[in-house]
Design a protein around this motif. Structure first.
Motif, PDB file in Angstrom:
ATOM      1  N   ASP A  65       0.852  -1.192   0.000  1.00 25.73           N
ATOM      2  CA  ASP A  65       0.000   0.000   0.000  1.00 25.73           C
ATOM      3  C   ASP A  65       0.888   1.243   0.000  1.00 25.73           C
ATOM      4  O   ASP A  65       1.616   1.488   0.959  1.00 25.73           O
ATOM      5  N   THR A  66       0.806   2.004  -1.088  1.00 28.04           N
ATOM      6  CA  THR A  66       1.556   3.259  -1.186  1.00 28.04           C
ATOM      7  C   THR A  66       0.616   4.466  -1.243  1.00 28.04           C
ATOM      8  O   THR A  66       1.043   5.559  -1.603  1.00 28.04           O
ATOM      9  N   ARG A  67      -0.657   4.252  -0.942  1.00 29.65           N
ATOM     10  CA  ARG A  67      -1.697   5.279  -0.981  1.00 29.65           C
ATOM     11  C   ARG A  67      -2.014   5.718  -2.411  1.00 29.65           C
ATOM     12  O   ARG A  67      -2.557   6.793  -2.620  1.00 29.65           O
ATOM     13  N   SER A  68      -1.656   4.878  -3.382  1.00 23.52           N
ATOM     14  CA  SER A  68      -2.004   5.138  -4.776  1.00 23.52           C
ATOM     15  C   SER A  68      -2.351   3.798  -5.423  1.00 23.52           C
ATOM     16  O   SER A  68      -1.464   2.957  -5.623  1.00 23.52           O
ATOM     17  N   ALA A  69      -3.620   3.599  -5.743  1.00 21.70           N
ATOM     18  CA  ALA A  69      -4.065   2.322  -6.305  1.00 21.70           C
ATOM     19  C   ALA A  69      -3.332   1.995  -7.602  1.00 21.70           C
ATOM     20  O   ALA A  69      -2.937   0.842  -7.821  1.00 21.70           O
ATOM     21  N   ASP A  70      -3.119   2.983  -8.455  1.00 21.72           N
ATOM     22  CA  ASP A  70      -2.409   2.740  -9.716  1.00 21.72           C
ATOM     23  C   ASP A  70      -0.968   2.300  -9.457  1.00 21.72           C
ATOM     24  O   ASP A  70      -0.469   1.358 -10.083  1.00 21.72           O
ATOM     25  N   ARG A  71      -0.298   2.974  -8.539  1.00 22.32           N
ATOM     26  CA  ARG A  71       1.096   2.614  -8.224  1.00 22.32           C
ATOM     27  C   ARG A  71       1.142   1.221  -7.596  1.00 22.32           C
ATOM     28  O   ARG A  71       2.008   0.411  -7.932  1.00 22.32           O
ATOM     29  N   ASP A  72       0.196   0.925  -6.698  1.00 21.31           N
ATOM     30  CA  ASP A  72       0.159  -0.395  -6.063  1.00 21.31           C
ATOM     31  C   ASP A  72      -0.042  -1.490  -7.103  1.00 21.31           C
ATOM     32  O   ASP A  72       0.618  -2.534  -7.052  1.00 21.31           O
ATOM     33  N   THR A  73      -0.926  -1.257  -8.059  1.00 23.19           N
ATOM     34  CA  THR A  73      -1.149  -2.227  -9.136  1.00 23.19           C
ATOM     35  C   THR A  73       0.137  -2.438  -9.935  1.00 23.19           C
ATOM     36  O   THR A  73       0.494  -3.568 -10.271  1.00 23.19           O
ATOM     37  N   HIS A  74       0.857  -1.347 -10.218  1.00 19.44           N
ATOM     38  CA  HIS A  74       2.120  -1.464 -10.950  1.00 19.44           C
ATOM     39  C   HIS A  74       3.152  -2.239 -10.127  1.00 19.44           C
ATOM     40  O   HIS A  74       3.866  -3.098 -10.655  1.00 19.44           O
ATOM     41  N   LEU A  75       3.241  -1.967  -8.838  1.00 18.08           N
ATOM     42  CA  LEU A  75       4.190  -2.687  -7.977  1.00 18.08           C
ATOM     43  C   LEU A  75       3.878  -4.189  -7.925  1.00 18.08           C
ATOM     44  O   LEU A  75       4.789  -5.012  -7.834  1.00 18.08           O
ATOM     45  N   LYS A  76       2.607  -4.551  -7.991  1.00 17.45           N
ATOM     46  CA  LYS A  76       2.223  -5.966  -7.960  1.00 17.45           C
ATOM     47  C   LYS A  76       2.479  -6.677  -9.288  1.00 17.45           C
ATOM     48  O   LYS A  76       2.518  -7.901  -9.343  1.00 17.45           O
ATOM     49  N   SER A  77       2.680  -5.912 -10.364  1.00 13.71           N
ATOM     50  CA  SER A  77       2.841  -6.470 -11.713  1.00 13.71           C
ATOM     51  C   SER A  77       4.226  -7.099 -11.892  1.00 13.71           C
ATOM     52  O   SER A  77       5.110  -6.973 -11.041  1.00 13.71           O
ATOM     53  N   ALA A  78       4.412  -7.734 -13.046  1.00 10.14           N
ATOM     54  CA  ALA A  78       5.699  -8.356 -13.382  1.00 10.14           C
ATOM     55  C   ALA A  78       6.829  -7.330 -13.481  1.00 10.14           C
ATOM     56  O   ALA A  78       7.997  -7.707 -13.368  1.00 10.14           O
TER      57      ALA A  78
END
Length: 177
Positions: A65-78
């Motif tokens: 959780d970085t307080r940004s859903a878009d950034r969190d989605t990117h961090l979870k990606s490949a």
């Protein structure tokens, strides 16, 4: 004054409701972005000689959780953590001298040694009769060491995300009976 040698020997578990596993990275070379992982579990075996103690902690990477859903989605990606294929991060200690905790940190099936500077904040009974202990710890790592190399050049020079990452821990342990 309480020191780490005063910590009661035995089995302790991480209290996730009172623990924060966090990180700090530079963004655009000018600001810091902070993130945390909400899902953490672990066990600390405290030996009578505290330097013989062991730590084993697992973090669920999808809980970032970085307080940004878009950034969190990117961090979870490949591009970064690839949580679909590598759902956990794990730290297993190899040595402790009372101030420095060294161990093997595994991210994306890559294991590298990391040394944390540890501060013991004391041991205390809570109002319900549980014994708790608190620690703070920090380490600095290079994310590229774990194959976390995605980045983008920025127009003014430099990169979007720093390679240097600070890991920041604020841990509360619960003494097991």
């Amino acid at each position: 004054m309480t020191t780490i040698t005063d910590l009661t020997p035995g089995t302790w578990t991480v209290d996730p409701a009172h623990t924060e596993v966090g990180f700090v990275a530079r963004h655009l070379m000018v600001t810091k972005v902070r993130g945390t992982f909400a899902d953490v579990e672990g066990t600390v075996e405290v030996a009578p000689d505290v330097t013989k103690s062991t730590v084993d902690v697992t973090v669920q990477m999808a809980s970032v959780d970085t307080r940004s859903a878009d950034r969190d989605t990117h961090l979870k990606s490949a591009d970064f953590f690839d949580v679909e294929n590598y759902p956990t991060m794990r730290f297993v200690s190899t040595s402790f001298d009372g101030e420095q905790l060294t161990g093997d940190l595994t991210i994306k099936d890559v294991t590298k040694p990391v040394t944390f500077e540890v501060e013991f904040n004391g041991e205390q009974a809570d109002p319900w009769g549980n014994t708790k202990a608190g620690f703070e710890a920090e380490a600095e790592v290079k994310r590229a060491d774990w194959g976390l190399t995605w980045n983008a050049a920025i127009e003014g020079g430099g990169v979007l995300v720093s390679d240097k990452i600070k890991i920041v821990l604020d841990v509360q342990l619960l003494k097991q009976a």
